[in-house]
Design a protein around this motif. Structure first.
Motif, mmCIF file in Angstrom:
data_model
loop_
_atom_site.group_PDB
_atom_site.id
_atom_site.type_symbol
_atom_site.label_atom_id
_atom_site.label_comp_id
_atom_site.label_asym_id
_atom_site.label_seq_id
_atom_site.Cartn_x
_atom_site.Cartn_y
_atom_site.Cartn_z
ATOM 1 N N MET A 11 8.767 46.601 -10.322
ATOM 2 C CA MET A 11 7.838 45.750 -11.062
ATOM 3 C C MET A 11 8.228 44.289 -11.022
ATOM 4 O O MET A 11 7.381 43.409 -10.908
ATOM 5 C CB MET A 11 7.758 46.211 -12.522
ATOM 6 C CG MET A 11 7.027 47.518 -12.724
ATOM 7 S SD MET A 11 6.581 47.823 -14.459
ATOM 8 C CE MET A 11 8.156 47.727 -15.300
ATOM 9 N N HIS A 69 1.674 42.617 -20.887
ATOM 10 C CA HIS A 69 0.590 42.216 -19.995
ATOM 11 C C HIS A 69 0.389 40.709 -19.888
ATOM 12 O O HIS A 69 -0.555 40.260 -19.228
ATOM 13 C CB HIS A 69 -0.712 42.870 -20.457
ATOM 14 C CG HIS A 69 -0.602 44.358 -20.606
ATOM 15 N ND1 HIS A 69 -0.239 45.183 -19.570
ATOM 16 C CD2 HIS A 69 -0.788 45.161 -21.693
ATOM 17 C CE1 HIS A 69 -0.217 46.440 -19.995
ATOM 18 N NE2 HIS A 69 -0.533 46.451 -21.275
ATOM 19 N N PHE A 117 6.282 40.077 -13.473
ATOM 20 C CA PHE A 117 5.917 41.275 -12.748
ATOM 21 C C PHE A 117 4.926 40.929 -11.655
ATOM 22 O O PHE A 117 4.243 39.915 -11.725
ATOM 23 C CB PHE A 117 5.299 42.306 -13.691
ATOM 24 C CG PHE A 117 6.243 42.806 -14.754
ATOM 25 C CD1 PHE A 117 7.592 42.954 -14.485
ATOM 26 C CD2 PHE A 117 5.778 43.128 -16.014
ATOM 27 C CE1 PHE A 117 8.467 43.420 -15.460
ATOM 28 C CE2 PHE A 117 6.638 43.600 -16.994
ATOM 29 C CZ PHE A 117 7.984 43.751 -16.717
ATOM 30 N N PRO A 122 0.436 45.998 -10.212
ATOM 31 C CA PRO A 122 1.112 46.418 -11.435
ATOM 32 C C PRO A 122 1.385 47.916 -11.429
ATOM 33 O O PRO A 122 0.552 48.709 -10.984
ATOM 34 C CB PRO A 122 0.114 46.035 -12.536
ATOM 35 C CG PRO A 122 -1.212 45.997 -11.848
ATOM 36 C CD PRO A 122 -0.931 45.519 -10.463
ATOM 37 N N LEU A 126 2.913 50.183 -16.658
ATOM 38 C CA LEU A 126 2.456 49.032 -17.435
ATOM 39 C C LEU A 126 1.072 49.270 -18.025
ATOM 40 O O LEU A 126 0.776 48.855 -19.137
ATOM 41 C CB LEU A 126 2.438 47.776 -16.565
ATOM 42 C CG LEU A 126 3.766 47.077 -16.300
ATOM 43 C CD1 LEU A 126 3.542 45.835 -15.450
ATOM 44 C CD2 LEU A 126 4.457 46.696 -17.598
#
Length: 304
Positions: A11, A69, A117, A122, A126
């Protein structure tokens, strides 16, 4: 390596950063939307989290806040305070560890960490995480996380020989223990990676995919690794992970390829071989389909 360790390595796209901040009331800081995931731990005092993802949350000593996020949010000493944006430009000399707000009121000290990240790919883990992960301080809960906070906070407060080498590992350790704590608190019937990492059959398959993405895996091969019939395995994997086994295998191969292109000088042929492709042409087509750029161009850009 285990699946969660592999996920963390895949990530992150650059070295994480961390700092201690100190603010005296009155104060309010908005962390604007960004590519970075943020983690805050209250070391002293109290504050409030204000975001668009629910009611304000009171934070006390030992509370951990993780925003995976990059959504915007604010921290304030009391609700209703004026809020100032913290959004330094790339060429701005202002650093997070220089963010000290002077006032006449009570002091709040925070341990803050940030992780960049890969926004293009992604990890599904996540996607399972909520916009805000709040881990309240509870006696006897998550002792490893508390130890990681103490070690990291100590290095930041009193840098010593070797601190620069220790910090990246300690910041990664903080993220690992935050994710472990969140995963441990999920109900047993929760779908997604919280279940995947508790399921021995699926974990074994993930470990094999991650360890040997170059192998010409078939669903039958992976089912045998899991000790299940083909149909039972395919249904179980798709239900828990959210995508079929070979779709995840391709995703992991491309993620591995991107990391190799970013972090090594391996030839394109070598990268293709290590990711299970018999030719540079086939690899190039798959990579461009995933990232919208050719492997060579991706390497030149060296995303950070």
């Amino acid at each position: 390596m285990d699946a969660l360790s592999d996920v963390l390595m895949a990530m992150r796209t650059s070295s994480p950063t961390a700092a201690r901040t100190s603010s005296r009331a009155p104060w309010g800081v908005r962390f604007c939307q960004t590519r970075a995931a943020g983690c805050h731990v209250v070391l002293a005092g109290t504050c409030w989290l204000v975001s668009d993802h629910g009611e304000p949350v009171a934070l006390g000593v030992g509370d951990v806040l993780f925003t995976p996020h990059g959504d915007g949010y604010a921290l304030v000493d009391q609700l209703g305070r004026p809020i100032v944006d913290y959004e330094p430009r790339p060429d701005d000399a202002t650093r997070l560890d220089e963010m000290h707000i002077d006032g006449a009121g009570a002091v709040t000290e925070l341990l803050c960490a940030y992780y960049l990240f890969d926004p293009a790919r992604p990890h599904p883990l996540l996607a399972d995480l909520p916009a805000v992960v709040h881990l309240p301080a509870r006696a006897g809960q998550h002792p490893s996380l508390r130890s990681a906070v103490e070690l990291l906070g100590s290095e930041l407060l009193d840098p010593r020989p070797g601190t620069e080498a220790a910090l990246p590992a300690l910041i990664d350790m903080l993220l690992l223990y935050v994710l472990r704590a969140w995963l441990a608190e999920q109900p047993p019937d929760t779908a997604g990676w919280a279940t995947a990492l508790r399921d021995p059959a699926i974990t074994t398959v993930l470990r094999q995919i991650h360890r040997s993405p170059e192998k010409p895996w078939t669903v039958e091969d992976l089912a045998a690794v899991a000790g299940l019939s083909r149909a039972a395995f395919a249904k179980r994997f798709s239900t828990i992970i959210g995508q079929p086994p070979l779709t995840y295998l391709t995703w992991w191969r491309m993620t591995t390829a991107a990391r190799l292109l970013r972090e090594s000088d391996a030839s394109l042929r070598t990268v293709a071989t290590r990711c299970g492709y018999g030719s540079e042409y086939a690899f190039g087509k798959a990579f461009k389909r995933a990232y919208d750029v050719a492997p060579g161009q991706y390497r030149t850009q060296r995303p950070t």
